[in-house]
Motif scaffolding. Structure first.
Motif, PDB file in Angstrom:
ATOM      1  N   VAL A 293       3.909   4.979  -5.142  1.00 40.10           N
ATOM      2  CA  VAL A 293       3.977   3.798  -4.277  1.00 40.10           C
ATOM      3  C   VAL A 293       5.393   3.220  -4.303  1.00 40.10           C
ATOM      4  N   SER A 294       5.974   3.136  -5.483  1.00 35.62           N
ATOM      5  CA  SER A 294       7.326   2.581  -5.606  1.00 35.62           C
ATOM      6  C   SER A 294       8.357   3.467  -4.913  1.00 35.62           C
ATOM      7  N   ALA A 295       8.169   4.799  -4.988  1.00 39.71           N
ATOM      8  CA  ALA A 295       9.151   5.719  -4.414  1.00 39.71           C
ATOM      9  C   ALA A 295       9.063   5.778  -2.889  1.00 39.71           C
ATOM     10  N   LEU A 296       7.842   5.788  -2.350  1.00 42.29           N
ATOM     11  CA  LEU A 296       7.663   5.954  -0.906  1.00 42.29           C
ATOM     12  C   LEU A 296       7.708   4.634  -0.153  1.00 42.29           C
ATOM     13  N   ARG A 297       7.444   3.535  -0.854  1.00 34.92           N
ATOM     14  CA  ARG A 297       7.459   2.204  -0.244  1.00 34.92           C
ATOM     15  C   ARG A 297       6.644   2.172   1.054  1.00 34.92           C
ATOM     16  N   PRO A 298       5.354   2.525   0.979  1.00 36.45           N
ATOM     17  CA  PRO A 298       4.538   2.530   2.194  1.00 36.45           C
ATOM     18  C   PRO A 298       4.265   1.108   2.685  1.00 36.45           C
ATOM     19  N   ASP A 299       3.904   1.010   3.954  1.00 39.69           N
ATOM     20  CA  ASP A 299       3.532  -0.283   4.524  1.00 39.69           C
ATOM     21  C   ASP A 299       2.101  -0.647   4.157  1.00 39.69           C
TER      22      ASP A 299
END
Length: 359
Positions: A278-284
């Motif tokens: 989650v931290s790496a991809l920074r999804p909406d």
């Protein structure tokens, strides 16, 4: 990638009878297995380095010999071995360069076996009437429907087949990208007439997108034709797919965002790997796995969800709980800070357009 015109069902052509096979593999121990099997079935197998040419020069010809050969290879070779054998059926030219080109473009033996229905029930996919269904996504605070997730379904002989089974068959037969594209575009086109200002969640595998500007051109056109604002589109990537090729995934997500589309990380589960992803991809949008949501009555699951919610909110992402089937489960998710819910409590997947026309 070429495909059916918008609105048409995708074609999954099943192969017919074969009279000659060219098998190629870099594994030296695999081709002798094919030679032995072919010889025992009365077929002539000529060998060259890395290549076996199998023909039926007997009289009378038995059209089922090659069927039996392929079925036998399915039994005698491992899945890993079948995946590194290329098979060209009925090659039309004996020129060396032409043969090499045919083999390079030929499917693997594993794919050929799937397309012939030897290892999977691929006829189910070829015969299915495909269509999208939509499931509501609601605000856990006030119960408003804020969006819909599009899901693929098929109908064969009056029974409905789930999207998971359809994609399993398509991927086994080497048609996963074709089905993924059709499902994306059909989901967008089907929602256009009734979606209004709600969000549309669309599943897509990054592995089905070889080059975003080429493979997603049809999806971009479908969005324009449907009159859906780019910001309403949320493309879901399953966590398991996100961990395979991080560089390619990031390139696909960058293209999504350049179109104004949002990105959701789907089926987010347990452990530090999920938090790191989650931290790496920074999804909406972060969509919690159904199995995790089902265990919200345990302290361990609540701790994991609490951590995911904290990380997601710190990045400005919205959190969705999937598999919400009871009010108690919805209440537990809301108490942990989860923003949205999806599940049978709020509505089952349905062909929404049909329901609106019937009403």
């Amino acid at each position: 990638m070429a495909g059916a015109r918008r609105g048409e069902q995708p074609r999954f052509p099943l192969p017919g009878r074969v009279g000659r096979l060219l098998l190629a593999s870099p594994l030296p121990h695999v081709l002798p297995i094919a030679v032995r099997a072919a010889t025992e079935l009365g077929l002539n197998a000529e060998t060259a380095p890395g290549l076996v040419d199998v023909v039926d020069d007997s009289s009378p010809l038995d059209a089922t010999r090659f069927d039996r050969l392929l079925a036998r290879l399915a039994r005698e070779l491992t899945t890993a071995e079948a995946a590194v054998v290329r098979v060209a059926c009925d090659p039309g030219d004996d020129d060396g360069v032409a043969v090499a080109a045919q083999l390079m473009a030929a499917p693997t033996l594993a794919v050929e076996l799937a397309r012939r229905g030897i290892t999977v029930e691929v006829g189910l996919l070829a015969e299915a009437e495909l269509y999208p269904v939509y499931q509501p996504v609601v605000d856990l605070a006030d119960g408003r429907t804020t969006g819909y997730e599009a899901l693929l379904r098929g109908r064969v002989d009056g029974r409905e087949v789930g999207g998971g089974d359809l994609f399993f068959l398509a991927e086994a037969a080497g048609w996963g990208d074709r089905l993924d594209r059709w499902a994306r575009e059909a989901a967008v086109a089907g929602a256009g007439p009734w979606l209004g200002g709600a969000d549309l969640y669309v599943n897509s595998s990054p592995e089905a997108v070889f080059r975003p500007e080429v493979c997603l051109a049809g999806t971009e056109q479908a969005v324009r034709e449907a009159g859906i604002a780019p910001g309403q589109l949320v493309f879901e990537v399953v966590e398991a797919h996100a961990t395979r090729d991080r560089g390619h995934l990031l390139a696909v997500l960058e293209h999504h965002r350049a179109q104004g589309w949002r990105v959701a990380l789907d089926d987010v589960g347990v452990g530090w790997s999920s938090l790191a992803l989650v931290s790496a991809l920074r999804p909406d949008v972060v969509k919690l796995d159904k199995a995790l949501v089902a265990r919200l009555d345990t302290g361990a699951a609540r701790a994991v969800v609490g951590g995911l919610v904290e990380v997601a909110h710190s990045l400005g992402a919205v959190v969705v709980a999937e598999g919400v089937e009871t009010q108690a489960r919805a209440d537990r998710a809301r108490e942990l800070g989860v923003d949205l819910g999806q599940g049978w409590l709020f509505g089952r997947p349905a062909r929404v357009a049909d329901e609106l026309l019937a009403g």
